[in-house]
Design an enzyme around this catalytic site. Sequence first.
Site, PDB file in Angstrom:
ATOM      1  N   SER A  31       0.974  -1.050  -0.157  1.00  0.00           N
ATOM      2  CA  SER A  31      -0.193   0.262   0.302  1.00  0.00           C
ATOM      3  C   SER A  31       0.857   0.843   0.105  1.00  0.00           C
ATOM      4  CB  SER A  31      -0.771   0.143   1.710  1.00  0.00           C
ATOM      5  OG  SER A  31      -1.374   1.174   1.435  1.00  0.00           O
TER       6      SER A  31
ATOM      7  N   TYR B 155      -2.019  -1.463  10.323  1.00  0.00           N
ATOM      8  CA  TYR B 155      -2.135  -1.399   9.322  1.00  0.00           C
ATOM      9  C   TYR B 155      -0.933  -0.737   8.076  1.00  0.00           C
ATOM     10  CZ  TYR B 155      -3.883  -0.244   4.049  1.00  0.00           C
ATOM     11  OH  TYR B 155      -4.236  -1.648   2.644  1.00  0.00           O
TER      12      TYR B 155
HETATM   13  N1  LIG Z   1      -8.147  -0.084  -2.308  1.00  0.00           N
HETATM   14  C1  LIG Z   1      -7.624   0.283  -2.545  1.00  0.00           C
HETATM   15  O1  LIG Z   1      -7.537   1.555  -2.656  1.00  0.00           O
HETATM   16  C2  LIG Z   1      -6.160  -0.511  -1.513  1.00  0.00           C
HETATM   17  C3  LIG Z   1      -4.988   0.233  -1.402  1.00  0.00           C
HETATM   18  C4  LIG Z   1      -3.993   0.097  -1.022  1.00  0.00           C
HETATM   19  C5  LIG Z   1      -3.526  -1.210  -0.315  1.00  0.00           C
HETATM   20  N2  LIG Z   1      -4.727  -2.420  -0.434  1.00  0.00           N
HETATM   21  C6  LIG Z   1      -5.272  -3.148  -0.383  1.00  0.00           C
HETATM   22  O2  LIG Z   1      -5.404  -3.823  -1.215  1.00  0.00           O
HETATM   23  C7  LIG Z   1      -5.760  -5.627  -0.802  1.00  0.00           C
HETATM   24  C8  LIG Z   1      -7.155  -5.641  -1.196  1.00  0.00           C
HETATM   25  O3  LIG Z   1      -8.167  -4.082  -0.715  1.00  0.00           O
HETATM   26  P1  LIG Z   1      -9.562  -3.711  -1.078  1.00  0.00           P
HETATM   27  O4  LIG Z   1      -9.711  -2.471  -1.715  1.00  0.00           O
HETATM   28  O5  LIG Z   1      -9.721  -4.611  -2.434  1.00  0.00           O
HETATM   29  O6  LIG Z   1     -10.426  -4.741  -0.177  1.00  0.00           O
HETATM   30  P2  LIG Z   1     -12.072  -4.843  -0.001  1.00  0.00           P
HETATM   31  O7  LIG Z   1     -12.110  -4.911   1.004  1.00  0.00           O
HETATM   32  O8  LIG Z   1     -12.776  -4.956  -0.819  1.00  0.00           O
HETATM   33  O9  LIG Z   1     -11.689  -6.700  -0.349  1.00  0.00           O
HETATM   34  C9  LIG Z   1     -10.799  -7.367   0.295  1.00  0.00           C
HETATM   35  C10 LIG Z   1     -11.514  -9.207   0.086  1.00  0.00           C
HETATM   36  O10 LIG Z   1     -10.496  -9.907   0.802  1.00  0.00           O
HETATM   37  C11 LIG Z   1     -11.169 -10.444   1.265  1.00  0.00           C
HETATM   38  N3  LIG Z   1     -10.766 -10.941   2.270  1.00  0.00           N
HETATM   39  C12 LIG Z   1      -9.713 -10.108   3.712  1.00  0.00           C
HETATM   40  N4  LIG Z   1      -9.099 -11.029   4.582  1.00  0.00           N
HETATM   41  C13 LIG Z   1      -8.967 -12.453   4.273  1.00  0.00           C
HETATM   42  C14 LIG Z   1      -9.021 -13.603   5.089  1.00  0.00           C
HETATM   43  N5  LIG Z   1      -7.726 -12.936   6.793  1.00  0.00           N
HETATM   44  N6  LIG Z   1      -9.228 -14.409   4.500  1.00  0.00           N
HETATM   45  C15 LIG Z   1      -9.812 -14.122   2.768  1.00  0.00           C
HETATM   46  N7  LIG Z   1      -9.995 -13.199   1.896  1.00  0.00           N
HETATM   47  C16 LIG Z   1      -9.966 -11.942   2.624  1.00  0.00           C
HETATM   48  C17 LIG Z   1     -12.507  -9.331   1.920  1.00  0.00           C
HETATM   49  O11 LIG Z   1     -13.763 -10.481   1.886  1.00  0.00           O
HETATM   50  C18 LIG Z   1     -12.644  -9.043   0.730  1.00  0.00           C
HETATM   51  O12 LIG Z   1     -13.093  -9.331  -0.756  1.00  0.00           O
HETATM   52  C19 LIG Z   1      -5.580  -5.423   0.364  1.00  0.00           C
HETATM   53  O13 LIG Z   1      -4.584  -5.972   1.007  1.00  0.00           O
HETATM   54  C20 LIG Z   1      -5.810  -3.667   1.162  1.00  0.00           C
HETATM   55  O14 LIG Z   1      -4.860  -3.473   2.052  1.00  0.00           O
HETATM   56  C21 LIG Z   1      -5.556  -1.166  -1.108  1.00  0.00           C
END
Ligand SMILES: NC(=O)c1ccc[n+]([C@@H]2O[C@H](COP(=O)([O-])OP(=O)(O)OC[C@H]3O[C@@H](n4cnc5c(N)ncnc54)[C@H](O)[C@@H]3O)[C@@H](O)[C@H]2O)c1
Length: 263
Positions: A145, A158
């Site tokens: 991230s 985080y």
């Molecule tokens: N969206 C952003 O702006 C952003 C920015 C930086 C990093 N990220 C990272 O990207 C990744 C995805 O984020 P997102 O925004 O798509 O999140 P989201 O919450 O929209 O989707 C995450 C998915 O992961 C699944 N999940 C979470 N923990 C789990 C576990 N222990 N076992 C199995 N499934 C699990 C959830 O059920 C969900 O379907 C994460 O690691 C997040 O930290 C996202």
Amino acid sequence: MSELKEKVILITGAAMGLGLATAIEAAASGAKLALVDYNAEGLEKAKADILSQYPNSDVLTIIADTSNEDDVKNYVKETINKFGAIDGFYNNAGIEGKQAPLVDYDLDVFKKVIDINLLGVYYGIKHVLPHMQSKNYGRIVNVASVGGIRGVMNQTPYVASKHAVVGITKNTALEYARYGINTNAIAPGAILTPMVAGAFKQVNPEDPAAAEAEYAQANPTKRLGKPEEVAKVVCFLLSEACSYVNGQVIAIDGGQSNSYGNV
Ligand SMILES: NC(=O)c1ccc[n+]([C@@H]2O[C@H](COP(=O)([O-])OP(=O)(O)OC[C@H]3O[C@@H](n4cnc5c(N)ncnc54)[C@H](O)[C@@H]3O)[C@@H](O)[C@H]2O)c1
């Protein structure tokens, strides 16, 4: 254009957000998919969504909690049983936790963030690597991230977990490139997924749209990112074309992490 034809791509956190967007992009590119999530209903919807767009896709779904090492062993085993290989691993599942200053942070939530974002990522790499080593080929993409390269107010666990993902990425890249396995990480900024929509609700419960507008204003592009914009980069990093990029952290944030202060 990334080319994943016939490649077996394993994606965690695939039910929604960045995981689902990458699954769709990989299906468009001809990949065979193993999709992991602990949200069983969301996972089935994701599969239906992919098959409605790409009916010839080969999609395996596996319900697993990535912070449970036995579940991780099982999702790797099921993928190998069905497809016989793992060519690319998108190690994406993660949670944000709550927003609170360091001293006030709830310890149980702190530990949960570390369990999923750090140990879950580690277990995934640990159990996927031997299969990639046996084929002398693999691509791993971990999800850090901007919080893995910068601090973010009120998100200590985080930020700590995502800095650790960067560290694991660099070490895996050093130790396993000799087996044809390239490991990189992405560092997304604010991308509009269900996770980020939830964060805006925490920042401004009365008016999440105002929080979103403020984030967009702080970005050089004056907008948030879209999951598809991340997915295209990830699919390149998962492809054979990514043959000499190793141990890198690729920011996908509209350039925001280069800025000091307002833009
Ligand atoms: N969206 C952003 O702006 C952003 C920015 C930086 C990093 N990220 C990272 O990207 C990744 C995805 O984020 P997102 O925004 O798509 O999140 P989201 O919450 O929209 O989707 C995450 C998915 O992961 C699944 N999940 C979470 N923990 C789990 C576990 N222990 N076992 C199995 N499934 C699990 C959830 O059920 C969900 O379907 C994460 O690691 C997040 O930290 C996202």
